[in-house]
Design a protein around this motif. Structure first.
Motif, mmCIF file in Angstrom:
data_model
loop_
_atom_site.group_PDB
_atom_site.id
_atom_site.type_symbol
_atom_site.label_atom_id
_atom_site.label_comp_id
_atom_site.label_asym_id
_atom_site.label_seq_id
_atom_site.Cartn_x
_atom_site.Cartn_y
_atom_site.Cartn_z
ATOM 1 N N GLU A 122 0.810 -1.226 0.000
ATOM 2 C CA GLU A 122 0.000 0.000 0.000
ATOM 3 C C GLU A 122 0.839 1.272 0.000
ATOM 4 N N ILE A 126 -0.820 3.919 -5.977
ATOM 5 C CA ILE A 126 -1.267 5.293 -6.258
ATOM 6 C C ILE A 126 -2.782 5.360 -6.388
ATOM 7 N N GLY A 127 -3.461 4.222 -6.273
ATOM 8 C CA GLY A 127 -4.921 4.220 -6.340
ATOM 9 C C GLY A 127 -5.464 4.539 -7.715
ATOM 10 N N MET A 142 -11.400 -0.525 -4.033
ATOM 11 C CA MET A 142 -10.639 0.633 -3.580
ATOM 12 C C MET A 142 -11.098 1.041 -2.188
ATOM 13 N N LEU A 144 -11.730 3.995 -0.205
ATOM 14 C CA LEU A 144 -11.904 5.394 -0.599
ATOM 15 C C LEU A 144 -11.305 6.357 0.419
ATOM 16 N N ALA A 146 -8.390 5.698 2.276
ATOM 17 C CA ALA A 146 -6.931 5.666 2.173
ATOM 18 C C ALA A 146 -6.452 5.868 0.741
ATOM 19 N N GLY A 147 -7.350 5.719 -0.248
ATOM 20 C CA GLY A 147 -6.964 5.896 -1.642
ATOM 21 C C GLY A 147 -6.041 4.804 -2.146
ATOM 22 N N VAL A 148 -6.120 3.626 -1.550
ATOM 23 C CA VAL A 148 -5.297 2.507 -2.018
ATOM 24 C C VAL A 148 -6.193 1.297 -2.275
ATOM 25 N N MET A 149 -5.683 0.373 -3.084
ATOM 26 C CA MET A 149 -6.459 -0.794 -3.447
ATOM 27 C C MET A 149 -6.366 -1.849 -2.355
#
Lengths: 255, 307
Positions: A122, A126-127, A142, A144, A146-149
């Motif tokens: 993580e 970059i999401g 995703m 939402l 943390a903006g990571v997968m």
């Protein structure tokens, strides 16, 4: 490094899910969320958790399907009577040819050489969401906040965790399943319990045509007796009555 | 698929920018003309604007630099690397045109080639996804390259008209032909997009041997990331109308305007500049609608679990 391991991975750790046994209770879904929101990486965030439009990132979801037998000519027959319900848990299949790994531009998405687990680093993600687009199974969601997968880690922080009791060193979903529909093991080892199960029951891949070569296998529902055969007999049918009740039946018939 | 606004803007604007830069690289305009100098700067601005726009949809844009690392396997990474590499000859060419009023064929043609490769890698991000049937075809890179070339030459014709390029008709006529070719390719793309899907609810669940599979209960009551991202539906409802709008605005109007410009050239006239600009604007509107449909109409394999 987002190239896939050049050699076959030493182990192929994965799940075997028994569609004959799953009752669709969603205990694995909740156990997964509970463990992974406090475990590997960022917490699994929810958006509007107490609002009307609640949604959030989950790594394991249970669908329920109605399967209606059809004749070979494609005509659906035997409406409600012969249709059956199949509960269908779905999480990352830790594919051998994982498209989510090779599309990643940053090297965040990778497949481990030692055991084949597909993970997201993580700190590098970059999401962009391209890995979720590349996955035909919808295994990635995703986060939402943390903006990571996020994705199933096969509970990598449990299965090697020597501070846990040995019985707990399995993925959270497997440990919690009340009907024993979920099994964890090494699918590269033909002698492992999961591999034997797959061989005996005819375990199959999801969407083999996508060329992903998933590690996780699904066991098919066992053949079922037709509903008509197990229906209660008609009230005035006494042909198989024997003993005292048979005698009463015959006597009453004569009156 | 969800049509992220930033990606639609990025792919169309950078397509136009790379197209314009590619034609400039062939030295078709007089580098001494102020209009040519503006064209070079405009191409760089369009490309840069597109690239900045593309980072807007990221969850963590501050780490975007990491995307240059995985060019061995990832088309998205290759696109990032190529975009940066392509900037070098393009900036050099722009410098030569703006400050020295000259065109260097070697640098120009290297720039042209890199523009083509960069647009190709943008298109391969989508074409490489097997999970989206309609994208997974050589028609996808062909149509991206076609639109970049067509819009680039239309823009070049506009700058040529402004700079008094003579004769103007080869530029305008060539652009009109390229517009038609680009839409012919797109038509081919649309025809293949309706082929039977690779995966079905039966293959997705592996239950096809029992019978027909239908969703009885979804795994969640409200929508989730997968539905929002892969299950976009608004455009499908109006797909026919949008396709017609794209065809009129993107093909009919610009092709007619550019053809008119080729037949009745009026070098350096304000009218010819206006006509060419209108052609470019109309083409861009058509391309934006087309690109929106490209995303919104695409069906993702994961939706087989929700049927």
């Amino acid at each position: 490094m987002t190239s896939l391991p050049s050699e076959p991975t030493g182990k192929k750790l994965g799940l075997v899910i028994d569609l004959d046994v799953c009752v669709g209770c969603h205990a694995c879904v909740v156990a997964c969320k509970e463990w992974n929101t406090g475990g590997y990486g960022a917490a699994l965030s929810d958006q509007q958790p107490y609002g009307a439009e609640v949604s959030g990132a989950w790594l394991n979801r249970v669908h329920s399907y109605e399967v209606t037998p059809d004749r070979r000519d494609g005509v659906v027959i035997g409406e409600a009577g012969d249709a059956r319900v199949v509960h269908f848990p779905k999480s990352c299949l830790h594919c051998d040819d994982a498209p989510c790994v090779t599309v990643c531009p940053t090297g965040a998405s990778y497949k481990r050489e030692e055991d084949g687990i597909v993970l997201v680093d993580e700190d590098k993600c970059i999401g962009c969401g391209l890995c979720a687009w590349s996955c035909p199974y919808g295994a990635r969601e995703m986060d939402l906040a943390a903006g990571v997968m996020k994705k199933c880690t096969l509970c990598v922080d449990r299965i090697y965790n020597e501070t846990l009791e040995e019985v707990d060193r399995v993925p959270s979903c497997v440990r919690t399943c009340p009907t024993n529909a979920r099994h964890f093991g090494d699918l590269a080892d033909p002698a492992s319990e999961v591999s034997r199960m797959v061989a005996e029951r005819g375990g199959f891949d999801l969407m083999p045509e996508q060329g992903t070569r998933p590690v996780n296998k699904y066991l098919p529902p066992r053949p079922r007796t037709p509903l008509a055969a197990s229906m209660a007999p008609a009230a005035d049918d006494t042909t198989d009555a024997t003993g005292f009740f048979g005698w009463v039946d015959r006597m009453l018939d004569r009156i | 698929m969800h049509p992220a606004f930033s990606i639609i803007i990025f792919t169309t604007l950078s397509g136009l920018g790379y197209g314009l830069a590619a034609w400039l690289g062939l030295g078709l305009l007089d580098p001494a003309q102020p209009a040519t100098k503006v064209a070079h700067v405009a191409a760089l601005a369009l490309i840069a604007g597109g690239l900045v726009s593309s980072t807007l949809h990221l969850g963590n844009p501050q780490r975007a630099w990491r995307a240059f690392s995985q060019w061995r396997s990832s088309w998205l990474s290759r696109e990032g690397v190529l975009a940066i590499v392509t900037f070098m000859p393009l900036t050099w060419s722009a410098y030569l045109a703006v400050f020295e009023s000259r065109w260097d064929p070697v640098i120009g043609i290297i720039g042209t080639a890199l523009c083509a490769v960069t647009v190709f890698s943008t298109s391969m991000i989508y074409a490489s996804l097997k999970s989206v049937d309609s994208w997974h075809t050589p028609w996808t890179p062909a149509s991206y390259l076609g639109f970049a070339a067509a819009s680039g030459l239309a823009a070049l014709a506009a700058f040529g008209a402004a700079g008094g390029a003579s004769p103007l008709w080869p530029l305008a006529g060539g652009a009109a032909v390229l517009v038609l070719i680009a839409w012919a390719i797109k038509h081919g793309w649309r025809k293949q997009a309706v082929r039977p899907p690779l995966s079905t609810p039966e293959s997705a669940t592996g239950l096809g041997h029992i019978g027909k599979v239908r969703q009885l209960e979804p795994p969640h009551m409200t929508d989730n990331y997968l539905i929002r991202e892969m299950g976009f539906r608004v455009a499908r409802k109006h797909a026919r109308k949008l396709w017609l709008i794209a065809l009129v605005m993107g093909c009919g109007v610009p092709a007619a305007l550019l053809a008119g410009l080729a037949v009745f050239p009026e070098p350096a006239g304000v009218a010819s500049v206006l006509v060419a600009l209108m052609a470019v604007l109309s083409l861009m509107v058509g391309m934006l609608v087309e690109r929106w449909l490209f995303f919104a109409e695409a069906r993702h394999a994961v939706m087989n679990y929700y049927r």
